[in-house]
Design an enzyme around this catalytic site. Structure first.
Site, mmCIF file in Angstrom:
data_model
loop_
_atom_site.group_PDB
_atom_site.id
_atom_site.type_symbol
_atom_site.label_atom_id
_atom_site.label_comp_id
_atom_site.label_asym_id
_atom_site.label_seq_id
_atom_site.Cartn_x
_atom_site.Cartn_y
_atom_site.Cartn_z
ATOM 1 N N THR A 27 0.833 -1.208 0.000
ATOM 2 C CA THR A 27 0.000 0.000 0.000
ATOM 3 C C THR A 27 0.862 1.250 0.000
ATOM 4 O O THR A 27 0.573 2.215 -0.721
ATOM 5 C CB THR A 27 -0.938 -0.002 1.223
ATOM 6 O OG1 THR A 27 -1.705 -1.215 1.231
ATOM 7 C CG2 THR A 27 -1.879 1.184 1.180
ATOM 8 N N ASP A 82 -6.234 0.273 3.571
ATOM 9 C CA ASP A 82 -5.550 0.240 2.273
ATOM 10 C C ASP A 82 -6.313 1.067 1.240
ATOM 11 O O ASP A 82 -5.726 1.858 0.490
ATOM 12 C CB ASP A 82 -5.420 -1.203 1.766
ATOM 13 C CG ASP A 82 -4.507 -2.054 2.629
ATOM 14 O OD1 ASP A 82 -3.837 -1.498 3.515
ATOM 15 O OD2 ASP A 82 -4.485 -3.279 2.431
ATOM 16 N N LYS A 88 -7.986 -1.560 -5.903
ATOM 17 C CA LYS A 88 -7.736 -2.721 -5.048
ATOM 18 C C LYS A 88 -8.789 -3.775 -5.363
ATOM 19 O O LYS A 88 -9.992 -3.534 -5.157
ATOM 20 C CB LYS A 88 -7.819 -2.294 -3.579
ATOM 21 C CG LYS A 88 -7.462 -3.369 -2.582
ATOM 22 C CD LYS A 88 -6.000 -3.364 -2.229
ATOM 23 C CE LYS A 88 -5.713 -4.393 -1.125
ATOM 24 N NZ LYS A 88 -4.302 -4.468 -0.778
ATOM 25 N N GLU A 117 -3.223 -2.550 -6.645
ATOM 26 C CA GLU A 117 -2.531 -3.155 -5.509
ATOM 27 C C GLU A 117 -3.144 -4.513 -5.207
ATOM 28 O O GLU A 117 -4.338 -4.620 -4.921
ATOM 29 C CB GLU A 117 -2.622 -2.265 -4.267
ATOM 30 C CG GLU A 117 -1.893 -2.879 -3.078
ATOM 31 C CD GLU A 117 -2.270 -2.256 -1.745
ATOM 32 O OE1 GLU A 117 -2.011 -2.906 -0.707
ATOM 33 O OE2 GLU A 117 -2.847 -1.151 -1.728
ATOM 34 N N ASN A 173 11.529 -2.554 0.815
ATOM 35 C CA ASN A 173 10.875 -1.745 1.836
ATOM 36 C C ASN A 173 11.393 -2.130 3.218
ATOM 37 O O ASN A 173 11.185 -3.248 3.684
ATOM 38 C CB ASN A 173 9.352 -1.931 1.783
ATOM 39 C CG ASN A 173 8.643 -1.033 2.775
ATOM 40 O OD1 ASN A 173 9.007 0.121 2.961
ATOM 41 N ND2 ASN A 173 7.618 -1.559 3.420
#
Length: 237
Positions: free
Chosen positions: A19, A58, A40, A118, A178
């Site tokens: 996200t 999200d 989404k 996503e 990440n």
């Protein structure tokens, strides 16, 4: 479809930063003047907002990035229980399938020139007894961006994800490292190990978010958090 129509953002697991990266990509695209919007396919897990409505963090993050009102739908299936979508859907008599996702996605795509999709969880999350989100990704045929949550075990998870995508002969536009709330040991060495093994562009490393920007429970990422992440990644070329 062409490479200019959007990206499908997948991850090596759930809670790895899909996200955050999706929102950051939308911001970067909008900065370039693109009419970019988030989508989404399905979410599982909601919380009750101040007005009594049920919200998913999200979806709300993608709204923040896309500058959308709450009234605009960007997710066809919102399930309340935080668990595997196909299990929650079956328990509630809801039919998840690729065709329904395609119908909703096509409606969004027709009104916007760039859609950042996503995924949910990892790449091959089941939708029903015979279809998965990977089947949906294959149908919409967008280049894939893989988000790697940098933690112990991520090397195996990432390489398995990459192999699954390549087995379906799908285009990998790039991958993002990440850094999670707790930075892993030997972070740079792990990133280098992935760079040595992944034949796709490395789009950058997002550091651990500063404390003031970290997402709280039952709330979306702030615009400032998305802007911070966007500064540390690049768009695929």
């Amino acid at each position: 479809m062409t490479l200019k129509t959007g990206y499908f953002v997948t991850g090596t697991d759930t809670e790895v930063g899909k996200t955050l990266v999706s929102g950051a990509l939308i911001l970067k695209l909008r900065e370039l003047g693109r009419n970019a919007i988030g989508f989404k396919p399905v979410v599982a897990g909601t919380y009750q907002g101040q007005n009594g409505e049920y919200i998913n963090e999200d979806i709300e993050t993608l709204r923040v990035a896309s500058n959308l009102p709450q009234t605009q739908s960007i997710c066809p299936f919102v399930l309340d229980t935080p668990a595997a979508p196909h299990i929650v859907a079956k328990a509630n008599g809801i039919e998840l399938n690729v065709n329904k996702l395609l119908e909703s996605f096509t409606g969004i795509q027709n009104e916007n020139d760039f859609v950042v999709v996503e995924g949910a969880g990892g790449f091959i999350v089941p939708l029903n007894d015979h279809e998965s989100l990977a089947d949906f990704a294959q149908k919409i045929d967008l280049p894939i961006i893989v988000v790697v949550g940098m933690k112990l075990g991520c090397l195996n998870h990432t390489l398995l994800t990459i192999e699954a995508i390549k087995t379906r002969k799908m285009k990998i536009a790039g991958w993002v490292a990440n850094t999670l709330a707790q930075e892993m040991s030997l972070l740079n060495e792990n990133i280098q190990s992935l760079q040595d093994r992944i034949d796709a562009p490395f789009l950058g490393t997002i550091p651990t978010l500063p404390l003031a920007l970290q997402k709280q429970n039952n709330s979306p990422y702030s615009l400032a958090a998305l802007q911070f992440a966007a500064q540390h990644i690049q768009l695929p070329k």
